[in-house]
Motif scaffolding. Structure first.
Motif, PDB file in Angstrom:
ATOM      1  N   VAL A 202       0.858  -1.185   0.000  1.00 52.93           N
ATOM      2  CA  VAL A 202       0.000   0.000   0.000  1.00 52.93           C
ATOM      3  C   VAL A 202       0.891   1.231   0.000  1.00 52.93           C
ATOM      4  CG1 VAL A 202      -1.775   1.286   1.253  1.00 52.93           C
ATOM      5  CG2 VAL A 202      -1.846  -1.223   1.198  1.00 52.93           C
ATOM      6  N   ASP A 203       0.814   2.009  -1.062  1.00 53.26           N
ATOM      7  CA  ASP A 203       1.592   3.237  -1.204  1.00 53.26           C
ATOM      8  C   ASP A 203       0.794   4.402  -0.599  1.00 53.26           C
ATOM      9  OD1 ASP A 203       3.705   4.982  -2.611  1.00 53.26           O
ATOM     10  OD2 ASP A 203       1.817   5.755  -3.415  1.00 53.26           O
ATOM     11  N   GLU A 204       1.445   5.168   0.271  1.00 57.46           N
ATOM     12  CA  GLU A 204       0.771   6.283   0.929  1.00 57.46           C
ATOM     13  C   GLU A 204       1.425   7.607   0.549  1.00 57.46           C
ATOM     14  OE1 GLU A 204      -0.030   5.967   5.078  1.00 57.46           O
ATOM     15  OE2 GLU A 204      -0.204   3.784   5.038  1.00 57.46           O
ATOM     16  N   THR A 205       0.598   8.579   0.202  1.00 55.90           N
ATOM     17  CA  THR A 205       1.082   9.922  -0.110  1.00 55.90           C
ATOM     18  C   THR A 205       0.150  10.943   0.530  1.00 55.90           C
ATOM     19  OG1 THR A 205      -0.185   9.946  -2.175  1.00 55.90           O
ATOM     20  CG2 THR A 205       2.115   9.226  -2.314  1.00 55.90           C
ATOM     21  N   GLY A 206       0.602  12.218   0.573  1.00 51.21           N
ATOM     22  CA  GLY A 206      -0.237  13.284   1.108  1.00 51.21           C
ATOM     23  C   GLY A 206       0.069  13.595   2.557  1.00 51.21           C
ATOM     24  N   SER A 207      -0.592  14.606   3.056  1.00 49.45           N
ATOM     25  CA  SER A 207      -0.385  15.045   4.433  1.00 49.45           C
ATOM     26  C   SER A 207      -1.007  14.061   5.410  1.00 49.45           C
ATOM     27  CB  SER A 207      -0.995  16.436   4.640  1.00 49.45           C
ATOM     28  OG  SER A 207      -2.405  16.371   4.455  1.00 49.45           O
ATOM     29  N   LYS A 208      -0.680  14.235   6.680  1.00 48.32           N
ATOM     30  CA  LYS A 208      -1.205  13.352   7.712  1.00 48.32           C
ATOM     31  C   LYS A 208      -2.721  13.455   7.802  1.00 48.32           C
ATOM     32  CE  LYS A 208      -0.664  12.230  12.611  1.00 48.32           C
ATOM     33  NZ  LYS A 208       0.022  12.596  13.880  1.00 48.32           N
ATOM     34  N   GLU A 209      -3.236  14.640   7.562  1.00 51.39           N
ATOM     35  CA  GLU A 209      -4.684  14.844   7.664  1.00 51.39           C
ATOM     36  C   GLU A 209      -5.431  14.324   6.430  1.00 51.39           C
ATOM     37  OE1 GLU A 209      -2.417  17.211   8.097  1.00 51.39           O
ATOM     38  OE2 GLU A 209      -2.446  17.228  10.303  1.00 51.39           O
ATOM     39  N   LYS A 210      -4.739  14.237   5.300  1.00 47.83           N
ATOM     40  CA  LYS A 210      -5.401  13.810   4.071  1.00 47.83           C
ATOM     41  C   LYS A 210      -4.488  12.845   3.299  1.00 47.83           C
ATOM     42  CE  LYS A 210      -8.003  15.648   0.139  1.00 47.83           C
ATOM     43  NZ  LYS A 210      -8.392  16.858  -0.641  1.00 47.83           N
ATOM     44  N   ARG A 211      -4.460  11.602   3.776  1.00 55.74           N
ATOM     45  CA  ARG A 211      -3.610  10.590   3.168  1.00 55.74           C
ATOM     46  C   ARG A 211      -4.319   9.903   2.011  1.00 55.74           C
ATOM     47  NH1 ARG A 211       1.508  10.781   4.197  1.00 55.74           N
ATOM     48  NH2 ARG A 211       1.850   8.545   4.403  1.00 55.74           N
ATOM     49  N   THR A 212      -3.569   9.609   0.961  1.00 56.13           N
ATOM     50  CA  THR A 212      -4.070   8.837  -0.164  1.00 56.13           C
ATOM     51  C   THR A 212      -3.363   7.492  -0.187  1.00 56.13           C
ATOM     52  OG1 THR A 212      -4.513  10.823  -1.476  1.00 56.13           O
ATOM     53  CG2 THR A 212      -4.316   8.730  -2.670  1.00 56.13           C
ATOM     54  N   LYS A 213      -4.124   6.421  -0.208  1.00 53.25           N
ATOM     55  CA  LYS A 213      -3.553   5.076  -0.204  1.00 53.25           C
ATOM     56  C   LYS A 213      -3.897   4.372  -1.514  1.00 53.25           C
ATOM     57  CE  LYS A 213      -3.499   4.385   4.787  1.00 53.25           C
ATOM     58  NZ  LYS A 213      -3.776   3.462   5.897  1.00 53.25           N
ATOM     59  N   ARG A 214      -2.866   3.872  -2.172  1.00 55.79           N
ATOM     60  CA  ARG A 214      -3.047   3.180  -3.435  1.00 55.79           C
ATOM     61  C   ARG A 214      -2.280   1.867  -3.418  1.00 55.79           C
ATOM     62  NH1 ARG A 214      -0.912   8.112  -7.042  1.00 55.79           N
ATOM     63  NH2 ARG A 214       0.657   7.944  -5.413  1.00 55.79           N
ATOM     64  N   LEU A 215      -2.809   0.873  -4.102  1.00 55.00           N
ATOM     65  CA  LEU A 215      -2.084  -0.381  -4.249  1.00 55.00           C
ATOM     66  C   LEU A 215      -0.961  -0.196  -5.266  1.00 55.00           C
ATOM     67  CD1 LEU A 215      -4.631  -3.354  -4.386  1.00 55.00           C
ATOM     68  CD2 LEU A 215      -3.105  -2.693  -2.525  1.00 55.00           C
ATOM     69  N   ALA A 216       0.207  -0.772  -4.954  1.00 56.08           N
ATOM     70  CA  ALA A 216       1.345  -0.686  -5.869  1.00 56.08           C
ATOM     71  C   ALA A 216       2.086  -2.017  -5.858  1.00 56.08           C
ATOM     72  CB  ALA A 216       2.278   0.452  -5.464  1.00 56.08           C
ATOM     73  N   ILE A 217       2.856  -2.255  -6.913  1.00 57.13           N
ATOM     74  CA  ILE A 217       3.640  -3.480  -7.025  1.00 57.13           C
ATOM     75  C   ILE A 217       5.019  -3.129  -7.568  1.00 57.13           C
ATOM     76  CG2 ILE A 217       2.853  -4.027  -9.375  1.00 57.13           C
ATOM     77  CD1 ILE A 217       2.828  -6.988  -8.515  1.00 57.13           C
ATOM     78  N   MET A 218       6.055  -3.856  -7.143  1.00 55.61           N
ATOM     79  CA  MET A 218       7.408  -3.610  -7.624  1.00 55.61           C
ATOM     80  C   MET A 218       8.202  -4.911  -7.568  1.00 55.61           C
ATOM     81  SD  MET A 218       9.241  -1.685  -4.398  1.00 55.61           S
ATOM     82  CE  MET A 218       9.417  -2.510  -2.812  1.00 55.61           C
ATOM     83  N   ASP A 219       9.317  -4.945  -8.290  1.00 56.19           N
ATOM     84  CA  ASP A 219      10.243  -6.076  -8.197  1.00 56.19           C
ATOM     85  C   ASP A 219      10.875  -6.095  -6.817  1.00 56.19           C
ATOM     86  OD1 ASP A 219       9.615  -6.489 -10.822  1.00 56.19           O
ATOM     87  OD2 ASP A 219      11.538  -5.792 -11.626  1.00 56.19           O
ATOM     88  N   GLN A 220      11.410  -7.238  -6.434  1.00 52.50           N
ATOM     89  CA  GLN A 220      12.012  -7.360  -5.108  1.00 52.50           C
ATOM     90  C   GLN A 220      13.209  -6.438  -4.905  1.00 52.50           C
ATOM     91  OE1 GLN A 220      15.261  -8.825  -4.648  1.00 52.50           O
ATOM     92  NE2 GLN A 220      15.512  -9.091  -6.863  1.00 52.50           N
ATOM     93  N   ASP A 221      13.823  -5.944  -5.996  1.00 48.90           N
ATOM     94  CA  ASP A 221      14.965  -5.040  -5.861  1.00 48.90           C
ATOM     95  C   ASP A 221      14.559  -3.568  -5.932  1.00 48.90           C
ATOM     96  OD1 ASP A 221      14.272  -4.983  -8.508  1.00 48.90           O
ATOM     97  OD2 ASP A 221      16.266  -5.425  -9.293  1.00 48.90           O
ATOM     98  N   GLY A 222      13.245  -3.298  -5.909  1.00 48.88           N
ATOM     99  CA  GLY A 222      12.764  -1.927  -5.870  1.00 48.88           C
ATOM    100  C   GLY A 222      12.497  -1.294  -7.226  1.00 48.88           C
ATOM    101  N   PHE A 223      12.755  -1.988  -8.318  1.00 49.68           N
ATOM    102  CA  PHE A 223      12.528  -1.444  -9.660  1.00 49.68           C
ATOM    103  C   PHE A 223      11.132  -1.822 -10.169  1.00 49.68           C
ATOM    104  CE2 PHE A 223      17.078  -1.228  -9.316  1.00 49.68           C
ATOM    105  CZ  PHE A 223      17.439  -0.125 -10.075  1.00 49.68           C
ATOM    106  N   ASN A 224      10.742  -1.188 -11.274  1.00 54.06           N
ATOM    107  CA  ASN A 224       9.469  -1.465 -11.951  1.00 54.06           C
ATOM    108  C   ASN A 224       8.262  -1.230 -11.040  1.00 54.06           C
ATOM    109  OD1 ASN A 224      10.695  -2.116 -14.379  1.00 54.06           O
ATOM    110  ND2 ASN A 224      10.832  -4.296 -13.890  1.00 54.06           N
ATOM    111  N   VAL A 225       8.251  -0.098 -10.369  1.00 57.25           N
ATOM    112  CA  VAL A 225       7.105   0.249  -9.530  1.00 57.25           C
ATOM    113  C   VAL A 225       5.910   0.573 -10.432  1.00 57.25           C
ATOM    114  CG1 VAL A 225       6.203   1.876  -7.831  1.00 57.25           C
ATOM    115  CG2 VAL A 225       8.588   1.115  -7.689  1.00 57.25           C
ATOM    116  N   ARG A 226       4.754   0.013 -10.090  1.00 56.84           N
ATOM    117  CA  ARG A 226       3.542   0.240 -10.884  1.00 56.84           C
ATOM    118  C   ARG A 226       2.354   0.373  -9.950  1.00 56.84           C
ATOM    119  NH1 ARG A 226       0.129  -3.656 -13.715  1.00 56.84           N
ATOM    120  NH2 ARG A 226       1.609  -5.293 -13.122  1.00 56.84           N
ATOM    121  N   LEU A 227       1.555   1.416 -10.136  1.00 58.94           N
ATOM    122  CA  LEU A 227       0.353   1.616  -9.326  1.00 58.94           C
ATOM    123  C   LEU A 227      -0.785   0.761  -9.867  1.00 58.94           C
ATOM    124  CD1 LEU A 227       0.432   5.492  -8.809  1.00 58.94           C
ATOM    125  CD2 LEU A 227       1.076   3.723  -7.158  1.00 58.94           C
ATOM    126  N   LEU A 228      -1.521   0.116  -8.957  1.00 58.09           N
ATOM    127  CA  LEU A 228      -2.632  -0.746  -9.345  1.00 58.09           C
ATOM    128  C   LEU A 228      -3.993  -0.087  -9.120  1.00 58.09           C
ATOM    129  CD1 LEU A 228      -1.282  -4.096  -7.826  1.00 58.09           C
ATOM    130  CD2 LEU A 228      -1.063  -3.282 -10.175  1.00 58.09           C
TER     131      LEU A 228
END
Length: 300
Positions: A202-228
């Protein structure tokens, strides 16, 4: 035949018991002396500063490290030199990150690989202290897919340990390197590799009062990040299927909980269950055979 009275028999039994108790007492005293004597003698011979006899020693273990395996990974052959070099770099980075391998400096190599199907000059690779050697080539196939093949050589025994071919879409070129690294890891260590794996989170962005949570996937080495998902709803607890390129997860929006299954290749998601306000569901996950999804329900 000698006849004995009951009084005589009892007398002899008493005498025998007394004799046995006496012998046991003597043995106990002797054993105590035998145990005490060496201790006293050892204390007399102990050097100055030595711990007293009977003390439990402190044992300190240091340098408990495993020496990594030196492995030579020349740049792969192919019509696109940059692509071939990039795939070889992924292989080297995967193996090095495990802590079990030491990719050798290419500047030290004595032989330049020109044909991956020809046996290498093993003496040259022993001279640079390589235990393993990886050779291969990568390029596009007639169908436009990316194709790669490689060979893994045991330098000390001068024999091939593995030889395989992989194909994938061009945008997944890094996966070729991960798959090759998996084979090398398993053949040289006897353990299944883990480099061709992905992490869903779960990728989280935004301020503490207004957080946006999105599903994301990446390779085990941190590359190829993709939002779902795009953040229109709260997403929680993503879990992989053990048998397919799918995940299950739950969403929460306006007091309503839903459980979904998403196909990672197409992005399509199917609704598994929808629960009105007042009924909560937690932690959906696949059964071990991947045929069903289990989760808990709580009714307020």
């Amino acid at each position: 035949m000698v006849a004995m009275t009951s009084t005589a028999i009892r007398s002899r039994l008493v005498d025998a018991c007394a004799l046995r108790r006496c012998l046991m007492a003597m043995l106990a005293i002797g054993a105590g002396l035998a145990l005490i004597a060496p201790t006293a003698s050892a204390q007399q011979r102990a050097p100055a500063g030595a711990p007293p006899a009977g003390a439990v020693p402190d044992v300190v273990i240091s340098d408990a490290t495993m020496k990594p395996i030196p492995i030579a990974i020349p740049e792969l052959l192919g019509e696109d030199p940059k692509l071939a070099a990039d795939v070889a770099a992924v292989i080297a980075a995967d193996l090095k990150s495990s802590g079990r391998f030491e990719p050798l400096d290419r500047a030290s190599f004595l032989e330049k690989i020109r044909d991956m199907n020809a046996a290498p000059r093993f003496a040259d690779w022993r001279a640079v202290r390589a235990d393993g050697l990886v050779v291969g080539k990568v390029g596009r196939g007639p169908d436009g897919r990316l194709a790669a093949e490689f060979r893994l050589w045991d330098v000390a025994q001068a024999k091939q340990l593995a030889g395989q071919r992989f194909a994938t879409s061009p945008q997944n070129w890094r996966r070729i390197g991960h798959m090759i690294a998996d084979v090398i890891y398993e053949r040289m260590l006897g353990e299944k590799g883990y480099f061709d794996t992905r992490v869903v989170y779960v990728d989280e962005t935004g301020s503490k009062e207004k957080r946006t949570k999105r599903l994301a996937i990446m390779d085990q080495d941190g590359f190829n990040v993709r939002l779902l998902t795009q953040g229109q709803e709260l997403v929680l607890t993503p879990r992989f299927s053990p048998v397919a390129q799918e995940i299950t997860f739950m969403t929460y929006i306006k007091g309503q909980t839903r459980v979904y299954v998403m196909n990672l290749e197409t992005g399509q998601r199917d609704l598994v269950g929808e629960f009105p306000q007042g009924i909560n569901t937690f932690a959906p996950r696949f059964t071990p055979d991947g045929s069903r999804i289990v989760f808990s329900l709580e009714e307020n």
